[in-house]
Scaffold this active site. Sequence first.
Site, short mmCIF file in Angstrom:
data_model
loop_
_atom_site.label_atom_id
_atom_site.label_comp_id
_atom_site.label_asym_id
_atom_site.label_seq_id
_atom_site.Cartn_x
_atom_site.Cartn_y
_atom_site.Cartn_z
CB CYS A 33 -0.94 0.02 1.20
SG CYS A 33 -0.07 0.07 2.78
CG ASP A 35 -0.35 3.35 3.90
OD1 ASP A 35 -0.26 4.05 2.88
OD2 ASP A 35 -1.42 2.94 4.36
CB CYS A 102 -3.46 -0.78 9.06
SG CYS A 102 -4.28 -0.92 7.47
FE1 FES Z 1 -1.62 0.11 4.32
FE2 FES Z 1 -3.43 0.85 6.00
S1 FES Z 1 -3.70 0.50 3.90
S2 FES Z 1 -1.32 0.70 6.35
#
Ligand code: FES
Length: 123
Positions: A33, A35, A102
């Site tokens: 993702c 992040d 996450c």
């Molecule tokens: Fe990757 Fe939440 S979508 S940390």
Amino acid sequence: MYSEKVMEHFTNPRNVGEIPNADGVGTEGNPVCGDVMKIFIKVQDDRIVDAKFKTFGCGAAIAVSSMVTEMIKGKTIDEALQISKEAVADALGGLPAQKQHCSNLGADALHKAIEDYRQKQVK
Ligand code: FES
């Protein structure tokens, strides 16, 4: 759907920011993702006296960072190490299945920050 707790921590995150001269810093990212979460800890007498975070990520990642930093304040290093991905998700009232990774980021960034702290002690 997100729990009320997730929404509450997302809209009003605790401990946002950096700790200058932190005793430990841990960064963890998810290549899928994109992040990234960074956790800073301040330690005194083997106890976490302050924690902050900087997270570039989704709403769940922000809520997780806020919760993890709240959970570890006042804990000893050993106690903080016991905090698992499941414990973080549970404290938030659960996360949707596709958002479990996450909470993994939070626990992993925390463990890296502790590792960083311990390495600095050895020097
Ligand atoms: Fe990757 Fe939440 S979508 S940390």
